[in-house]
Design an enzyme around this catalytic site. Structure first.
Site, PDB file in Angstrom:
ATOM      1  N   LYS A 196       0.830  -1.216   0.000  1.00 53.23           N
ATOM      2  CA  LYS A 196       0.000   0.000   0.000  1.00 53.23           C
ATOM      3  C   LYS A 196       0.868   1.272   0.000  1.00 53.23           C
ATOM      4  O   LYS A 196       2.088   1.192   0.044  1.00 53.23           O
ATOM      5  CB  LYS A 196      -0.928  -0.035   1.223  1.00 53.23           C
TER       6      LYS A 196
HETATM    7  C1  LIG Z   1      -9.866  -3.674  -0.904  1.00 50.43           C
HETATM    8  C2  LIG Z   1      -9.184  -4.284   0.280  1.00 50.43           C
HETATM    9  N1  LIG Z   1      -9.854  -4.373   1.429  1.00 50.43           N
HETATM   10  C3  LIG Z   1      -9.282  -4.899   2.521  1.00 50.43           C
HETATM   11  C4  LIG Z   1      -8.002  -5.399   2.506  1.00 50.43           C
HETATM   12  C5  LIG Z   1      -7.419  -6.039   3.715  1.00 50.43           C
HETATM   13  O1  LIG Z   1      -6.315  -5.358   4.240  1.00 50.43           O
HETATM   14  P1  LIG Z   1      -5.215  -6.123   5.083  1.00 50.43           P
HETATM   15  O2  LIG Z   1      -4.388  -6.944   4.151  1.00 50.43           O
HETATM   16  O3  LIG Z   1      -4.437  -5.019   5.729  1.00 50.43           O
HETATM   17  O4  LIG Z   1      -5.925  -6.962   6.075  1.00 50.43           O
HETATM   18  C6  LIG Z   1      -7.262  -5.326   1.329  1.00 50.43           C
HETATM   19  C7  LIG Z   1      -5.888  -5.834   1.286  1.00 50.43           C
HETATM   20  O5  LIG Z   1      -5.197  -5.790   0.315  1.00 50.43           O
HETATM   21  C8  LIG Z   1      -7.864  -4.764   0.175  1.00 50.43           C
HETATM   22  O6  LIG Z   1      -7.205  -4.682  -0.992  1.00 50.43           O
END
Ligand SMILES: Cc1ncc(COP(=O)(O)O)c(C=O)c1O
Length: 400
Positions: A196
């Site tokens: 990110k």
């Molecule tokens: C659209 C979206 N929502 C939620 C998440 C979840 O985030 P995390 O990997 O920090 O749990 C991601 C992770 O890439 C994502 O792309």
């Protein structure tokens, strides 16, 4: 190596010796110093660094409250729980997302209802409006690829007022009509996974300007307890538990990294935008490639650069394009397989809707590498690979 040499998938020499990932974190000396200082501070969890990170995030996103949590998936879970969503409820969301978005709904016992996406690849307001039933409790929109969802348009299309959660895992640093992501929805969730815009290793946050929601999220992050460990000093050692929470806390070490990374956010988004602009400028001339949308008034944070393959014009189907790019050492990928078609959702969740636009995109999207440390030469490799694959495929070398 020229455009007409055979691609690696057809026996040619791969363009890359070192594989090129689709995304990669960036850590500098200031980040390392910040983490070392946190390790030396004597406080590994809780404490001032968490509060400082939260204040910096809230200030950057022009929102009243930020609550740092363990990851972006947990941020979604807590956002849904904070709205009191549970069994018997429906939540409208998009199939063009990482599965964590819909899982947050499913985990509460509520039903995810999938609406279609629009030209911007975010939820289409009219499709959402058609999906509202008496059981609908909220909408979760996803800022796909880094483009902020038009939350005001979504709200205006709804037949009755509903809270909107923006899953902004892709879009920290983006804005709509000059308003930053974080200030656009009732609750915004962020992810600080290494691919990110900023990273804390793993990490996430919920942003809101509603004090009650922020308070519920803080309690849910900490087992539903009425006080935190920091607050239970001196004589204030007693606590109660008023809701079913868990340990979803971020460490002080992660927060230190987050504070340091956040200072570079503007530069990171600018670098990502420059790479996206250059892709646009070169790929516009390649047949069968649809470029990412750029709606007026919206500034993307360019988490990813997903192109849309038109199989007829390009010469082969999307899967063949990804296979052929990977054979060249270019780690192209798919964001995302349609969530409602995943086995879990086919078997037990998600009201099936007609979502033709999302299904077509999920069959045609290819994410090309994009991250700040990527060089012009890396980008040229990606473009050359696509050109070679097109020349080979359009010459009739592949059927599917
Ligand atoms: C659209 C979206 N929502 C939620 C998440 C979840 O985030 P995390 O990997 O920090 O749990 C991601 C992770 O890439 C994502 O792309």
């Amino acid at each position: 190596m020229s455009v007409t040499s055979p691609p690696a998938i057809a026996g040619g020499t791969p363009i890359r010796v070192q594989p090129l990932p689709y995304g990669r974190h960036q850590i500098d000396e200031a980040d390392i110093a910040a983490v070392v200082a946190a390790l030396r501070s004597g406080t590994l969890t809780g404490g001032a660094l968490i509060a400082d990170f939260e204040h910096a995030l809230a200030a950057r996103c022009k929102v009243e409250h930020a609550v740092a949590v363990a990851n972006g998936s947990v941020a979604l879970d807590l956002a849904v729980l904070a709205l009191g969503i549970g069994p018997g409820d429906e939540v409208i969301t998009t199939p063009l997302t990482f599965v964590a978005t819909a899982n947050a709904v499913l985990r509460t016992g509520a039903v995810p209802v999938f609406a279609d996406v629009g030209e911007d690849r975010c939820l289409d307001p009219d499709s959402v409006a058609r999906a509202v039933t008496p059981r609908t409790k909220a909408v979760i929109t996803v800022d796909y690829s880094g483009l902020p969802s038009d939350v005001a348009a979504l709200k205006a299309a709804l037949p009755r007022p509903l809270p909107v959660i923006a899953d902004s895992a892709h879009s920290l640093g983006a804005s709509l009509d000059g308003r930053p992501v974080g200030s656009l929805a009732d609750i915004t969730t962020l992810s600080f996974h290494p691919v990110k815009q900023i990273t804390t290793g793993e990490g996430g946050a919920c942003l809101t300007s509603d004090a009650d929601i922020a308070d519920r999220i803080r309690k849910l992050r900490n087992h539903g307890m009425t006080s935190t460990a920091d607050e239970r000093t001196g004589g204030l050692w007693k606590y109660d538990v008023t809701m079913l929470g868990d340990n979803h806390r971020m460490t002080a070490i992660q927060a230190a990294l987050g504070i340091s990374q956040l200072r570079r956010l503007e530069g990171v988004v600018a670098e990502r935008s420059e790479i996206a602009d250059r892709y646009d400028a070169i790929l516009i001339d390649l047949p069968g490639i649809g470029l990412p949308p750029r709606p007026a008034g919206r500034r993307s944070a360019w988490h990813i650069y997903p192109i849309e393959i038109d199989p007829g014009a390009f010469g082969c189907e999307r899967d063949s394009v990804i296979d052929a790019l990977r054979a060249e050492g270019i780690e192209a990928t798919l964001h995302y397989p349609a969530v409602h078609l995943l086995t879990l959702y086919r078997e037990r969740g998600g009201v099936p809707r007609t979502v033709p636009q999302a299904e077509q995109l999920c069959d045609r999207l290819v994410t090309l590498p994009l991250y700040p440390a990527m060089t012009v030469s890396d980008q040229d490799d990606v473009v050359l690979a696509l050109q070679r694959i097109h020349v080979w495929a359009a010459g009739g070398a592949v059927r599917s």
